[in-house]
Design a protein around this motif. Structure first.
Motif, PDB file in Angstrom:
ATOM      1  N   LYS A  61      34.697  43.287  29.119  1.00 36.85           N
ATOM      2  CA  LYS A  61      35.410  42.578  30.543  1.00 36.85           C
ATOM      3  C   LYS A  61      34.807  42.613  31.703  1.00 36.85           C
ATOM      4  CE  LYS A  61      39.714  45.365  29.085  1.00 36.85           C
ATOM      5  NZ  LYS A  61      40.568  46.604  29.429  1.00 36.85           N
ATOM      6  N   ASN A  62      35.037  41.645  32.494  1.00 39.01           N
ATOM      7  CA  ASN A  62      34.501  41.798  33.880  1.00 39.01           C
ATOM      8  C   ASN A  62      35.430  40.971  34.813  1.00 39.01           C
ATOM      9  OD1 ASN A  62      34.291  38.683  33.682  1.00 39.01           O
ATOM     10  ND2 ASN A  62      32.234  38.660  32.649  1.00 39.01           N
ATOM     11  N   GLN A  63      34.929  40.876  35.961  1.00 38.87           N
ATOM     12  CA  GLN A  63      35.864  40.428  37.167  1.00 38.87           C
ATOM     13  C   GLN A  63      36.773  38.983  36.811  1.00 38.87           C
ATOM     14  OE1 GLN A  63      33.807  40.386  40.992  1.00 38.87           O
ATOM     15  NE2 GLN A  63      32.671  38.462  40.308  1.00 38.87           N
ATOM     16  N   ASP A  64      35.887  38.279  35.825  1.00 36.41           N
ATOM     17  CA  ASP A  64      36.656  36.960  35.746  1.00 36.41           C
ATOM     18  C   ASP A  64      37.311  36.704  34.427  1.00 36.41           C
ATOM     19  OD1 ASP A  64      35.731  36.010  38.220  1.00 36.41           O
ATOM     20  OD2 ASP A  64      33.707  35.809  37.332  1.00 36.41           O
ATOM     21  N   PHE A  65      36.813  37.290  33.271  1.00 36.12           N
ATOM     22  CA  PHE A  65      37.274  37.225  31.833  1.00 36.12           C
ATOM     23  C   PHE A  65      37.344  38.315  31.099  1.00 36.12           C
ATOM     24  CE2 PHE A  65      34.381  33.584  33.592  1.00 36.12           C
ATOM     25  CZ  PHE A  65      35.554  32.574  33.518  1.00 36.12           C
ATOM     26  N   ILE A  66      38.111  38.173  29.966  1.00 33.79           N
ATOM     27  CA  ILE A  66      38.164  39.246  28.983  1.00 33.79           C
ATOM     28  C   ILE A  66      37.990  38.573  27.653  1.00 33.79           C
ATOM     29  CG2 ILE A  66      39.807  41.130  27.910  1.00 33.79           C
ATOM     30  CD1 ILE A  66      41.152  41.056  30.713  1.00 33.79           C
ATOM     31  N   ILE A  67      37.288  39.280  26.901  1.00 35.76           N
ATOM     32  CA  ILE A  67      37.001  38.839  25.499  1.00 35.76           C
ATOM     33  C   ILE A  67      37.413  39.927  24.459  1.00 35.76           C
ATOM     34  CG2 ILE A  67      34.540  38.957  25.406  1.00 35.76           C
ATOM     35  CD1 ILE A  67      34.479  36.511  23.696  1.00 35.76           C
ATOM     36  N   THR A  68      38.001  39.453  23.254  1.00 29.84           N
ATOM     37  CA  THR A  68      38.357  40.518  22.224  1.00 29.84           C
ATOM     38  C   THR A  68      37.920  39.749  21.130  1.00 29.84           C
ATOM     39  OG1 THR A  68      40.153  41.410  23.466  1.00 29.84           O
ATOM     40  CG2 THR A  68      39.967  41.804  21.109  1.00 29.84           C
ATOM     41  N   ILE A  69      37.083  40.544  20.103  1.00 28.76           N
ATOM     42  CA  ILE A  69      36.760  39.906  18.846  1.00 28.76           C
ATOM     43  C   ILE A  69      37.181  40.879  17.755  1.00 28.76           C
ATOM     44  CG2 ILE A  69      34.671  39.314  17.666  1.00 28.76           C
ATOM     45  CD1 ILE A  69      33.049  39.459  20.673  1.00 28.76           C
ATOM     46  N   ILE A  70      37.428  40.730  16.766  1.00 34.76           N
ATOM     47  CA  ILE A  70      37.983  41.364  15.610  1.00 34.76           C
ATOM     48  C   ILE A  70      37.372  40.640  14.307  1.00 34.76           C
ATOM     49  CG2 ILE A  70      39.781  42.476  14.185  1.00 34.76           C
ATOM     50  CD1 ILE A  70      41.651  42.422  16.433  1.00 34.76           C
ATOM     51  N   GLN A  98      41.237  34.450  31.014  1.00 30.26           N
ATOM     52  CA  GLN A  98      40.855  34.682  32.323  1.00 30.26           C
ATOM     53  C   GLN A  98      41.456  36.109  32.666  1.00 30.26           C
ATOM     54  OE1 GLN A  98      42.579  31.538  34.460  1.00 30.26           O
ATOM     55  NE2 GLN A  98      40.892  30.465  34.601  1.00 30.26           N
ATOM     56  N   SER A  99      40.789  36.950  33.807  1.00 28.95           N
ATOM     57  CA  SER A  99      41.144  38.325  33.994  1.00 28.95           C
ATOM     58  C   SER A  99      42.693  38.378  34.494  1.00 28.95           C
ATOM     59  CB  SER A  99      40.145  38.845  34.864  1.00 28.95           C
ATOM     60  OG  SER A  99      40.333  37.805  36.007  1.00 28.95           O
ATOM     61  N   GLN A 100      43.191  37.720  35.047  1.00 28.49           N
ATOM     62  CA  GLN A 100      44.528  37.600  35.378  1.00 28.49           C
ATOM     63  C   GLN A 100      45.677  37.070  34.185  1.00 28.49           C
ATOM     64  OE1 GLN A 100      42.428  35.523  36.197  1.00 28.49           O
ATOM     65  NE2 GLN A 100      43.287  33.537  37.316  1.00 28.49           N
ATOM     66  N   GLY A 101      44.875  36.819  32.698  1.00 27.17           N
ATOM     67  CA  GLY A 101      45.630  36.737  31.615  1.00 27.17           C
ATOM     68  C   GLY A 101      45.901  35.453  31.164  1.00 27.17           C
TER      69      GLY A 101
END
Length: 354
Positions: free
Chosen positions: A280-289, A325-328
């Protein structure tokens, strides 16, 4: 690789010292039509020679997670370019010239065991004398993404501090995304391919991290122009240790990087079978499984005591990633059944939560 796409650290790092040293290179080609992936691992240990662990090796994690290894004790038959990605190791040959990059036709005719690899070529032949199990391979590579935005100068994977002798080991993704055209003859089963997903990276230093995991894929079902590399590890820093992680995603020419300088990273990795990581950062979120029911296979990695079976891999892992994006707002969501999943080092007696 064009100069604009050549990454930092593409050249050979050994400076002639007699101190403990290894350098290793990893090339991979994924074949979705067969549901297979081949990983080629080349290494040189203590190239000054006359040391307990001096020598080279070529390892292949091949079809159905099968494993093949050939050692090359004669370090004088190893060569590598200090300025760009070029290396090779000769085994049996009647050639009297100094080991060097050969025309692929001459290499196949004259080098009875060995390999040569560049940014645009991977070629070789090795055989296990105990059972005559062999692999012969030759494919051309078209690099697309190194490490960074496609049309900008490429970056050092571990940042600018990687140029200083601070971290051990060093690590560089050489090509996050490329295509490969050629063939792999896996003990009589010949795979011929055109524009198959290709990848390469390297490590160098005194030994691999004390403990690590690795998630990697550039062959996704829903997205062609997408490549993921994610790692976590415990490495040496000035003789001390620290836990670090990194996620790099190349998507349609743009590079999304999550590292401790710009992001919060977390992970939960089982001793085998389940990998979860988030950035997570101020611009993006990444999730990996990542998951696997495969048993995988063990491969050798450089340690202070030379090459040892301290790494467990599968090339047939299930991977799901989601970048927003961080806002979803969703940017990309993709899945693969041909992901690389790995754990290494010790101990792996319980879940690693960071």
């Amino acid at each position: 690789m064009e100069n604009s796409r050549q990454t930092p650290h593409s050249g050979y790092h050994w400076n002639g010292s007699d101190q403990r040293f290894f350098e290793g290179w990893y090339y991979r080609v994924t074949l979705p039509q067969w549901g297979q992936t081949f990983g080629f691992m080349y290494s040189i240990d203590d190239p000054i020679g006359n040391q307990p662990h001096s020598g080279g090796a070529a390892q292949i994690l091949g079809a159905n997670n099968q494993y093949l290894c050939r050692t090359f004790p004669n370090i004088r038959n190893f060569w590598a370019n200090r300025n760009k990605l070029e290396l090779g190791h000769w085994g049996k040959t009647q050639l009297s010239l100094k080991p060097q990059l050969l025309d692929p036709v001459i290499f196949e005719q004259q080098i009875k065991q060995g390999y040569q690899a560049t940014d645009t070529l991977n070629q070789g032949y090795i055989c296990d004398k105990r059972n005559n199990f062999y692999c012969r391979w030759q494919y051309k590579i078209n690099p697309i993404d190194g490490w960074g935005n496609r049309d900008l100068p490429q970056k050092a994977t571990a940042g600018w501090l990687s140029y200083l002798p601070i971290f051990d080991p060093g690590w560089q993704v050489l090509m996050a995304q490329g295509t490969a055209t050629g063939y792999i003859d896996w003990n009589g089963e010949k795979y011929e391919f055109i524009d198959a997903p290709a990848y390469s990276e390297k490590n160098w230093g005194r030994s691999f991290p004390q403990k690590w995991f690795w998630i990697n894929c550039n062959s996704f079902i829903e997205e062609y122009d997408l490549a993921l590399t994610a790692v976590g590890g415990i490495r040496d820093v000035f003789g001390l240790t620290e836990s670090v992680g990194l996620i790099g995603l190349h998507y349609q020419g743009k590079f999304y990087e999550f590292e401790r300088g710009n992001s919060k990273l977390s992970w939960q990795v089982e001793p085998w079978g389940q990998w979860e990581m988030q950035g997570k950062n101020q611009d993006f979120i990444i999730t990996i499984i990542g998951t696997t029911e495969e048993s995988g296979n063990y491969v050798r990695v450089p340690t202070a005591e030379g090459l040892q079976f301290r790494c467990r891999d599968t090339m047939q892992g299930n991977i799901t990633l989601e970048l927003s994006q961080s806002q979803g707002n969703l940017i990309v969501k993709a899945t693969s059944f041909l992901g690389g999943l790995e754990i290494g080092g010790a101990p792996w007696e319980s879940v690693w939560i960071n």
